[in-house]
Design an enzyme around this catalytic site. Structure first.
Site, PDB file in Angstrom:
ATOM      1  N   GLU A  19       0.897  -1.088   0.018  1.00 52.64           N
ATOM      2  CA  GLU A  19       0.083  -0.178   0.108  1.00 52.64           C
ATOM      3  C   GLU A  19       0.715   1.271  -0.020  1.00 52.64           C
ATOM      4  O   GLU A  19       0.584   2.247  -0.669  1.00 52.64           O
ATOM      5  CB  GLU A  19      -1.040  -0.205   1.243  1.00 52.64           C
ATOM      6  CG  GLU A  19      -2.112  -1.044   1.058  1.00 52.64           C
ATOM      7  CD  GLU A  19      -1.487  -2.512   1.312  1.00 52.64           C
ATOM      8  OE1 GLU A  19      -2.603  -3.417   1.441  1.00 52.64           O
ATOM      9  OE2 GLU A  19      -0.706  -2.585   1.923  1.00 52.64           O
TER      10      GLU A  19
ATOM     11  N   GLN B 178      -7.194  -1.509  -1.810  1.00 52.46           N
ATOM     12  CA  GLN B 178      -8.080  -2.600  -1.860  1.00 52.46           C
ATOM     13  C   GLN B 178      -9.199  -2.492  -1.115  1.00 52.46           C
ATOM     14  O   GLN B 178     -10.526  -2.696  -1.397  1.00 52.46           O
ATOM     15  CB  GLN B 178      -7.699  -4.111  -1.765  1.00 52.46           C
ATOM     16  CG  GLN B 178      -8.414  -5.045  -2.406  1.00 52.46           C
ATOM     17  CD  GLN B 178      -7.638  -6.376  -2.992  1.00 52.46           C
ATOM     18  OE1 GLN B 178      -7.205  -7.115  -1.783  1.00 52.46           O
ATOM     19  NE2 GLN B 178      -7.275  -6.753  -3.838  1.00 52.46           N
ATOM     20  N   PHE B 179      -9.184  -2.184   0.350  1.00 50.20           N
ATOM     21  CA  PHE B 179     -10.100  -2.040   1.174  1.00 50.20           C
ATOM     22  C   PHE B 179      -9.797  -0.566   2.361  1.00 50.20           C
ATOM     23  O   PHE B 179      -8.605  -0.726   2.431  1.00 50.20           O
ATOM     24  CB  PHE B 179     -10.382  -3.136   2.280  1.00 50.20           C
ATOM     25  CG  PHE B 179     -11.054  -4.249   1.469  1.00 50.20           C
ATOM     26  CD1 PHE B 179     -12.479  -4.234   1.264  1.00 50.20           C
ATOM     27  CD2 PHE B 179     -10.174  -5.141   0.887  1.00 50.20           C
ATOM     28  CE1 PHE B 179     -12.928  -5.321   0.549  1.00 50.20           C
ATOM     29  CE2 PHE B 179     -10.852  -6.285   0.183  1.00 50.20           C
ATOM     30  CZ  PHE B 179     -12.565  -6.201  -0.294  1.00 50.20           C
ATOM     31  N   ALA B 180     -10.614   0.256   2.473  1.00 49.85           N
ATOM     32  CA  ALA B 180     -10.348   1.152   3.231  1.00 49.85           C
ATOM     33  C   ALA B 180      -9.250   0.856   4.708  1.00 49.85           C
ATOM     34  O   ALA B 180      -8.635   1.460   5.103  1.00 49.85           O
ATOM     35  CB  ALA B 180     -11.547   1.948   3.973  1.00 49.85           C
ATOM     36  N   ASP B 181      -9.669  -0.328   4.998  1.00 50.81           N
ATOM     37  CA  ASP B 181      -8.941  -0.844   6.412  1.00 50.81           C
ATOM     38  C   ASP B 181      -7.447  -1.143   6.119  1.00 50.81           C
ATOM     39  O   ASP B 181      -6.662  -1.083   7.277  1.00 50.81           O
ATOM     40  CB  ASP B 181      -9.445  -2.061   6.897  1.00 50.81           C
ATOM     41  CG  ASP B 181     -11.144  -1.962   7.201  1.00 50.81           C
ATOM     42  OD1 ASP B 181     -11.535  -1.760   8.381  1.00 50.81           O
ATOM     43  OD2 ASP B 181     -11.771  -2.205   6.280  1.00 50.81           O
TER      44      ASP B 181
ATOM     45  N   HIS C  76     -12.701  -5.233   6.355  1.00 48.74           N
ATOM     46  CA  HIS C  76     -13.171  -5.137   5.196  1.00 48.74           C
ATOM     47  C   HIS C  76     -14.290  -4.067   5.362  1.00 48.74           C
ATOM     48  O   HIS C  76     -14.917  -3.790   4.443  1.00 48.74           O
ATOM     49  CB  HIS C  76     -13.460  -6.072   4.614  1.00 48.74           C
ATOM     50  CG  HIS C  76     -12.297  -7.192   4.221  1.00 48.74           C
ATOM     51  ND1 HIS C  76     -11.698  -7.900   5.113  1.00 48.74           N
ATOM     52  CD2 HIS C  76     -11.434  -7.361   3.281  1.00 48.74           C
ATOM     53  CE1 HIS C  76     -10.917  -8.761   4.756  1.00 48.74           C
ATOM     54  NE2 HIS C  76     -10.558  -8.584   3.416  1.00 48.74           N
TER      55      HIS C  76
END
Length: 682
Positions: free
Chosen positions: A403, A425-428, A472
């Protein structure tokens, strides 16, 4: 080597020494923290003198001799040292030897931060961007630009350096990593900080060529740099040069060498002084000592004169402090057809896909990358389906699970003229990219006085639905909104998604698209309105333009029986569903972008109704929603008929996997309706 080159290097070494001495002798004047290059001059000059106008450089905070070798004057560097208005790099905004430059005949240097090792990713992003532009025929083949990324050896232990090295060898990028090893990282010795030096570490990256050199010897340094530059320029592959150098100055002006170094250590380093070595070498070549002493005195006098001029130079005007936070936007008005006739409604994920497709078709400098967006899958939400097949794997490709690289590389890509669209891919999972977002991207336009705004789109699927679980389902907008220098959109429907995506591309600043997973396909009950007619190819919706998606009746407003719900994303659908229980009494204002915020529209709606609910999916405590409510309270106090209400998720650390627990935590239509009822009955 020819004597002219050797004499030029000797002269610049004398310049660097005189600068260090005058800075130390005038500590009350040179009060801002700074480092000098004493001990590192030979290797830095060997690099600086060989860089060409088509090249790019990412120096670190001790690289003043490299800047002198490029042709920067002591006066220009001193203006930055003293934080003066005419500082050519930042106008008095950042530290000494933190350069950025966009000047004909000089290598280009984007924003440089102080965070050790952080420059590895943006610099590798520059090389990545160059490789991409070369693959598309957008850079003349005879230019063959080289990127030089310079650091101290201690910074090589940073994890983000590994991400950069991994991508450099994976993609065979034209970058020259220069590592200057003086055996110290502030007060920590090399033996304390590392199990191996940078040369040994580089062996683990298959395809990364490596060399060692005595960086205190100019002749050896020059030859090594020639070999490295030629290798990268011809092979278009990465190389690392580990240069052993002494540290003759202080770590910084604020951390004095005598505080932590022994007399023996200082003596050992002093015996390796590059200036002394150069002096002995030049005498051995038959150059008269009197000539060398005259050069030294001339440089000392020149430095003193230029220091005096720099001290007398004016400070920045306080009126400039808000300049260059953003570059001027290239998307300021709504254009195109939002509702073309004869078109079928589309879901949000397809509207985003079509927007990126149209951008890539029109702009060859545009590329798209992230985890799993490549040919096989086209994104875990199919948000990049067909793109790699259509545009090739040079333009649409998978990255490693990195990331930090995905986000930070956009700074380098943008600096060389590429236009990246990337995806977390995911905010987390955004947190591992925050170093790059904070240190490199948000500050770039501001600290370069607008020379290097980062033009990029960062796509982030966000939000909870359907048992996504604790990693997620997160909502992160409040954290992102504490960062200045970026723009953030949060669309609630397909038309806005497409228009904001286009605006983000043309805006010219770093733009984040928060894309709610639960709205992508309009599968959740109550989200049908996210599916709508797709705007045409020319449609652009600028950031900072809120829209009233549901109006209250004039009678209800006149009778004081109405309220406005200010929200965004999934909140728009909860609010419009809840409003059905109060026909004609509720306006729903969709912010559409969170930074910039359409404060004018918010204030206007709140003053019209006198009652307001700010609705979010985030845990409520300390959120953007609470901040906005406080701002509304300040701006609209005399027009309010009730305290500004807020509503959001419960204050828990994560969204549980169990769908019953998830539902208990999140707002929904019925919960929002209850909050609206309380407000209307106040």
């Amino acid at each position: 080597m020819d004597k002219d080159t050797l004499l030029e290097a000797y002269t610049l070494m004398c310049t660097a020494r005189a600068m260090a001495e005058i800075y130390d002798a005038n500590r009350p004047i040179t009060k801002y923290v700074h480092s000098t290059s004493r001990g590192h001059e030979a290797i830095q000059l060997a690099v600086g003198m060989q860089l060409q106008g088509q090249d790019y450089a990412s120096p670190y905070y001790r690289d003043e001799s490299m800047l002198l070798g490029m042709g920067m004057s002591p006066y220009e560097l001193m203006l930055q040292l003293l934080a003066k208005a005419e500082d050519p790099f930042s106008g008095g905004r950042t530290y000494y030897s933190h350069p950025n430059l966009k000047r004909d005949g000089f290598p280009r240097m984007p924003h440089q931060s102080s965070a050790t090792g952080m420059q590895a990713i943006p610099a590798t992003g520059m090389a990545h961007g160059i490789a991409y532009l070369e693959s598309q025929g957008l850079i003349p083949k005879d230019e063959s630009p080289v990127v030089v990324c310079s650091f101290g050896d201690g910074s090589i232990t940073e994890g983000e350096v590994a991400e950069a090295f991994q991508m450099a060898v994976l993609k065979k990028l034209p970058i020259f990593y220069l590592v200057q090893d003086n055996d110290w990282g502030i007060s920590a010795s090399g033996a304390e900080m590392r199990a191996m030096d940078a040369y040994e570490y580089a062996a683990g990256f298959k395809g990364l060529q490596r060399m060692r050199v005595d960086g205190s010897d100019f002749n050896k340094s020059w030859t090594a740099v020639v070999q490295c530059m030629d290798y990268v320029r011809e092979k278009r592959q990465p190389i690392l040069l580990h240069a052993k150098v002494p540290l003759l100055g202080h770590h910084t002006s604020g951390v004095r060498k005598e505080w932590y170094r022994t007399e023996d250590d200082l003596k050992k380093h002093g015996q390796l002084d590059p200036l002394d070595k150069m002096y002995v070498h030049l005498v051995s070549l038959g150059i008269d000592e009197a000539e060398l002493q005259e050069i030294s005195q001339l440089e000392t006098d020149k430095v003193a004169q230029q220091f005096k001029l720099a001290v007398e130079s004016p400070d920045p005007s306080p009126s400039t402090v808000m300049d260059h936070i953003y570059a001027p936007s290239g998307a300021t008005i709504e254009v195109g057809n939002r509702k073309p006739e004869g078109k079928e409604p589309v879901v949000m994920v397809d509207a985003a896909l079509h927007a990126v497709d149209e951008l890539m078709k029109k702009h060859p400098e545009c590329l798209f990358y992230g985890q799993d967006v490549g040919l096989r899958l086209g994104g875990v939400f199919r948000e990049a389906a067909t793109l790699a097949a259509k545009y090739g794997e040079d333009r649409v490709f998978n990255t490693p699970i990195q990331e930090a690289y995905i986000v930070g590389s956009t700074a380098g890509m943008s600096a060389v003229g590429a236009k990246p669209i990337v995806e977390i891919q995911f905010a987390d999972y955004v947190w591992t990219s925050i170093n790059q977002l904070v240190c490199e991207i948000t500050k770039s336009s501001y600290l370069t006085m607008g020379k290097y705004p980062v033009s990029c789109i960062i796509r982030i699927p966000i939000g909870a639905y359907g048992g996504g679980g604790p990693y997620h389902s997160g909502s992160i907008e409040s954290t992102l909104l504490t960062l200045k220098g970026i723009k953030i959109a949060y669309p609630s429907n397909a038309a806005d998604m497409k228009g904001l995506m286009k605006a983000a591309y043309y805006d010219g600043n770093p733009c984040i698209m928060l894309e709610h997973k639960g709205l992508y396909w309009s599968k959740n009950p109550g989200t049908e309105a996210a599916r709508c007619i797709e705007p045409d190819e020319e449609y652009i919706l600028p950031f900072g333009k809120a829209l009233s998606v549901l109006e209250a009746s004039e009678d209800a407003i006149d009778n004081g029986e109405s309220c406005v719900v200010v929200t965004y994303g999934m909140g728009v659908h909860w609010a419009t569903g809840a409003a059905k229980q109060y026909p004609g009494r509720v306006e729903v204002l969709d912010l559409r972008s969170l930074q910039p915020l359409d404060e004018e529209a918010v204030i206007k709606s709140v003053e019209r109704h006198g009652k307001c609910l700010v609705l979010t999916e985030e845990p409520l405590l300390n959120s953007f929603a609470e901040s906005l409510a406080a701002r509304i309270m300040q701006k609209c106090f005399t027009k309010l008929d009730a305290p500004v209400a807020t509503f959001g998720a419960l204050n828990v650390p994560a969204i549980p996997l169990n769908m019953g627990l998830e539902a208990e935590i999140l707002p929904n239509t019925d919960k929002v309706a209850a909050e609206i009822g309380k407000l209307l009955n106040y």
